[in-house]
Design a protein around this motif. Structure first.
Motif, PDB file in Angstrom:
ATOM      1  N   UNK A 148      41.818  36.982  52.698  1.00 45.59           N
ATOM      2  CA  UNK A 148      42.942  36.650  51.821  1.00 45.59           C
ATOM      3  C   UNK A 148      43.090  37.685  50.717  1.00 45.59           C
ATOM      4  N   UNK A 149      41.991  38.047  50.076  1.00 46.34           N
ATOM      5  CA  UNK A 149      42.063  39.014  48.981  1.00 46.34           C
ATOM      6  C   UNK A 149      42.459  40.400  49.492  1.00 46.34           C
ATOM      7  N   UNK A 150      42.033  40.759  50.686  1.00 40.32           N
ATOM      8  CA  UNK A 150      42.373  42.073  51.225  1.00 40.32           C
ATOM      9  C   UNK A 150      43.878  42.217  51.446  1.00 40.32           C
ATOM     10  N   UNK A 151      44.517  41.190  52.013  1.00 39.94           N
ATOM     11  CA  UNK A 151      45.944  41.315  52.343  1.00 39.94           C
ATOM     12  C   UNK A 151      46.837  41.118  51.124  1.00 39.94           C
ATOM     13  N   UNK A 152      46.292  40.605  50.019  1.00 41.02           N
ATOM     14  CA  UNK A 152      47.110  40.435  48.813  1.00 41.02           C
ATOM     15  C   UNK A 152      46.905  41.551  47.783  1.00 41.02           C
ATOM     16  N   UNK A 153      46.130  42.573  48.134  1.00 41.51           N
ATOM     17  CA  UNK A 153      46.018  43.747  47.271  1.00 41.51           C
ATOM     18  C   UNK A 153      47.374  44.461  47.200  1.00 41.51           C
ATOM     19  N   UNK A 180      50.930  32.682  34.731  1.00 37.77           N
ATOM     20  CA  UNK A 180      52.091  33.534  34.537  1.00 37.77           C
ATOM     21  C   UNK A 180      52.268  34.567  35.653  1.00 37.77           C
ATOM     22  N   UNK A 181      51.208  34.912  36.347  1.00 37.72           N
ATOM     23  CA  UNK A 181      51.324  35.871  37.443  1.00 37.72           C
ATOM     24  C   UNK A 181      51.730  35.242  38.750  1.00 37.72           C
ATOM     25  N   UNK A 182      51.786  33.896  38.808  1.00 40.17           N
ATOM     26  CA  UNK A 182      52.075  33.235  40.068  1.00 40.17           C
ATOM     27  C   UNK A 182      50.899  33.331  41.022  1.00 40.17           C
ATOM     28  N   UNK A 183      50.997  32.596  42.129  1.00 36.41           N
ATOM     29  CA  UNK A 183      49.892  32.578  43.083  1.00 36.41           C
ATOM     30  C   UNK A 183      49.563  33.945  43.646  1.00 36.41           C
ATOM     31  N   UNK A 184      50.595  34.709  44.012  1.00 37.34           N
ATOM     32  CA  UNK A 184      50.351  36.031  44.591  1.00 37.34           C
ATOM     33  C   UNK A 184      49.714  36.964  43.571  1.00 37.34           C
ATOM     34  N   UNK A 185      50.231  36.952  42.341  1.00 36.19           N
ATOM     35  CA  UNK A 185      49.680  37.824  41.307  1.00 36.19           C
ATOM     36  C   UNK A 185      48.230  37.495  41.001  1.00 36.19           C
ATOM     37  N   UNK A 186      47.900  36.205  40.970  1.00 35.98           N
ATOM     38  CA  UNK A 186      46.519  35.797  40.697  1.00 35.98           C
ATOM     39  C   UNK A 186      45.596  36.246  41.829  1.00 35.98           C
ATOM     40  N   UNK A 187      46.051  36.071  43.084  1.00 37.34           N
ATOM     41  CA  UNK A 187      45.225  36.519  44.206  1.00 37.34           C
ATOM     42  C   UNK A 187      45.063  38.039  44.199  1.00 37.34           C
ATOM     43  N   UNK A 188      46.144  38.749  43.815  1.00 35.35           N
ATOM     44  CA  UNK A 188      46.043  40.195  43.729  1.00 35.35           C
ATOM     45  C   UNK A 188      45.040  40.612  42.657  1.00 35.35           C
ATOM     46  N   UNK A 189      45.075  39.927  41.522  1.00 34.19           N
ATOM     47  CA  UNK A 189      44.097  40.232  40.473  1.00 34.19           C
ATOM     48  C   UNK A 189      42.684  39.932  40.944  1.00 34.19           C
ATOM     49  N   UNK A 190      42.523  38.851  41.740  1.00 33.52           N
ATOM     50  CA  UNK A 190      41.196  38.518  42.265  1.00 33.52           C
ATOM     51  C   UNK A 190      40.685  39.620  43.184  1.00 33.52           C
ATOM     52  N   UNK A 191      41.588  40.173  44.029  1.00 27.54           N
ATOM     53  CA  UNK A 191      41.182  41.259  44.907  1.00 27.54           C
ATOM     54  C   UNK A 191      40.766  42.496  44.137  1.00 27.54           C
ATOM     55  N   UNK A 199      43.717  53.785  39.168  1.00 23.29           N
ATOM     56  CA  UNK A 199      44.180  52.510  39.714  1.00 23.29           C
ATOM     57  C   UNK A 199      44.270  52.550  41.237  1.00 23.29           C
ATOM     58  N   UNK A 200      44.734  53.674  41.776  1.00 22.84           N
ATOM     59  CA  UNK A 200      44.795  53.806  43.227  1.00 22.84           C
ATOM     60  C   UNK A 200      43.419  53.760  43.858  1.00 22.84           C
ATOM     61  N   UNK A 201      42.439  54.375  43.213  1.00 16.39           N
ATOM     62  CA  UNK A 201      41.074  54.380  43.739  1.00 16.39           C
ATOM     63  C   UNK A 201      40.486  52.973  43.752  1.00 16.39           C
ATOM     64  N   UNK A 202      40.777  52.172  42.716  1.00 23.86           N
ATOM     65  CA  UNK A 202      40.246  50.805  42.649  1.00 23.86           C
ATOM     66  C   UNK A 202      40.802  49.949  43.782  1.00 23.86           C
ATOM     67  N   UNK A 203      42.123  50.005  43.998  1.00 22.42           N
ATOM     68  CA  UNK A 203      42.728  49.199  45.055  1.00 22.42           C
ATOM     69  C   UNK A 203      42.228  49.587  46.432  1.00 22.42           C
ATOM     70  N   UNK A 204      42.158  50.889  46.716  1.00 22.70           N
ATOM     71  CA  UNK A 204      41.682  51.359  48.011  1.00 22.70           C
ATOM     72  C   UNK A 204      40.223  50.978  48.224  1.00 22.70           C
ATOM     73  N   UNK A 205      39.426  51.109  47.170  1.00 23.14           N
ATOM     74  CA  UNK A 205      38.015  50.730  47.261  1.00 23.14           C
ATOM     75  C   UNK A 205      37.871  49.251  47.598  1.00 23.14           C
ATOM     76  N   UNK A 206      38.662  48.414  46.935  1.00 26.50           N
ATOM     77  CA  UNK A 206      38.572  46.975  47.172  1.00 26.50           C
ATOM     78  C   UNK A 206      38.867  46.637  48.631  1.00 26.50           C
ATOM     79  N   UNK A 207      39.855  47.296  49.239  1.00 22.95           N
ATOM     80  CA  UNK A 207      40.197  47.011  50.635  1.00 22.95           C
ATOM     81  C   UNK A 207      39.009  47.318  51.546  1.00 22.95           C
ATOM     82  N   UNK A 208      38.434  48.511  51.408  1.00 25.71           N
ATOM     83  CA  UNK A 208      37.319  48.888  52.267  1.00 25.71           C
ATOM     84  C   UNK A 208      36.116  47.974  52.106  1.00 25.71           C
TER      85      UNK A 208
END
Length: 416
Positions: A383-388, A180-191, A338-347
């Motif tokens: 891949x996971x970094x750029x789809x956050x 239901x999230x589509x490919x991009x949504x699933x990859x974003x959730x994985x990140x 939520x912002x802290x989680x996304x930023x942490x994942x990128x680093x």
């Protein structure tokens, strides 16, 4: 006068519990809402993708740690295998990402433990208190991690049992729900879910404090990863089943709310105690890991040399711990969870990309795992970094740019 050295006091059990304390608290109570918001029930597919990428990274970290049993983790490995700039990018990514993780764990603790309106003061108090625990030696850190993991897993077991007893929400796992999230949504959730797995490297960053590190660290990383994966999978199914993806996405306390569906009057207190303990366990290990990498970078003068100091009595990098705690307190005061989680994942994804490239270069007796694992891990990280979420990507690129500019100016000044 020679600076005191870190001491090898940790065994296999200590290392496993420090890794588990980092992972179980880092995701199991905090990450489901943003992942469900991105992909709904598709977060289960995202969890599988995150696990595959994380396993590639875990084996790379284990292989490198066996060859380089020193503080700093991939910062040290990148310098040794790829060069100083690679090491710096990895170390800087780890420090900024994990300081954001410290803030996320402190805020998660406060969400479950603090009265309404007192979340940020309580979160700041948690950072200060656990910095004090780390200050008095790494064996105190390991002992506290054991107690916290036992409490957390016991509370999770009760919460999951309660959630399953409530029965399943209709349609939460319909045939098309996984996509239901589509490919991009699933990859974003994985990140985002990758944030939950990143704690296994905490063991590697403490390489100068583990006994027989060439044997202990690789084993501890794999054991902690596999246990955490099993826990995440069970909790993900329980939360989605009890609440449904929409309710999970909008929840600030998804595990507690899922358990409450059982109607058991006492379960809310149990889950809240477990969530608070898990968050504190992750925060304890995070502060230890960030300070060791900061210490290693300061030793090489990639960060200010004043942070290259070991306490003469407690044998911990006390100045680096204070600096990490101060930065975490600032983030707690101004960012949301939520912002802290996304930023942490990128680093952290950037950090592990360097780890995979470094492990890919190892040959001969140093190679312990198939090259394919490093290739999957490295590509997966990118891949996971750029789809956050784009906000996390923009902020991450900007802060990495600041770090690169800082080092370039330092090098030019030193040469001048």
């Amino acid at each position: 006068m020679t600076s005191p050295a870190l001491q090898r006091r940790l065994g296999l059990g200590d290392a496993v519990f420090i890794g588990l304390g980092s992972m179980v608290g880092a995701g199991v109570f905090a990450v489901w809402a943003p992942a469900a918001d991105a992909a709904g029930t598709g977060l289960l597919v995202g969890l599988a993708i995150a696990a595959v990428v994380a396993f590639g990274n875990a084996t790379s970290s284990a292989q490198l740690a066996a060859a380089y049993p020193t503080s700093g983790g991939t910062y040290a490995y990148g310098r040794a295998e790829l060069g100083a700039w690679w090491g710096f990018v990895a170390g800087w990514g780890f420090v900024i990402g994990k300081i954001a993780s410290c803030a996320a764990m402190a805020l998660t603790f406060a969400a479950y433990a603090a009265p309404a309106g007192w979340e940020r003061p309580v979160a700041i108090t948690a950072v200060v208190a656990l910095t004090a625990v780390n200050w008095f030696g790494v064996t105190r850190t390991a002992t506290a991690a054991r107690a916290i993991v036992v409490i957390s897993l016991g509370a999770l077991a009760a919460g999951v049992t309660a959630a399953f007893s409530a029965g399943a929400t209709p349609g939460w796992l319909a045939p098309d729900a996984l996509w239901m999230g589509g490919g991009y949504g699933i990859l974003q959730s994985a990140g985002l879910l990758f944030f939950a797995f990143a704690g296994y490297a905490r063991i590697a960053t403490m390489g100068e404090e583990v006994r027989d590190p060439r044997r202990v660290i690789p084993r501890a990383i794999v054991i902690a990863f596999l246990v955490a994966l099993a826990v995440y999978a069970v909790v993900a199914v329980a939360v989605l089943s009890a609440l449904g993806p929409g309710a999970v996405a909008s929840s600030t306390e998804p595990v507690a709310e899922a358990a409450a569906q059982s109607g058991w009057a006492w379960i809310d207190v149990v889950v809240r105690v477990g969530a608070a303990a898990a968050s504190l366990g992750a925060l304890l290990a995070l502060i230890a890991g960030v300070s060791r990498t900061t210490f290693a970078m300061a030793r090489e003068r990639d960060l200010p040399g004043v942070l290259d100091a070991v306490h003469p009595r407690w044998h911990v990098p006390h100045r680096a711990e204070l600096a990490a705690a101060a930065a975490a307190v600032l983030l707690v005061a101004f960012v949301d969870l939520r912002g802290a989680i996304g930023f942490s994942s990128f680093g952290v994804l950037l950090y592990y990309f360097v780890a995979n490239v470094a492990a890919l270069r190892q040959r001969g007796a140093a190679r312990r795992y198939p090259v394919a694992l490093q290739v999957v891990g490295g590509i997966g990280c990118l891949v996971l970094a750029v789809t956050l979420p784009w906000q996390s990507v923009v902020a991450g690129v900007a802060v990495v740019g600041v770090g690169v500019a800082y080092r370039a100016i330092r090098l030019r000044t030193r040469r001048g």
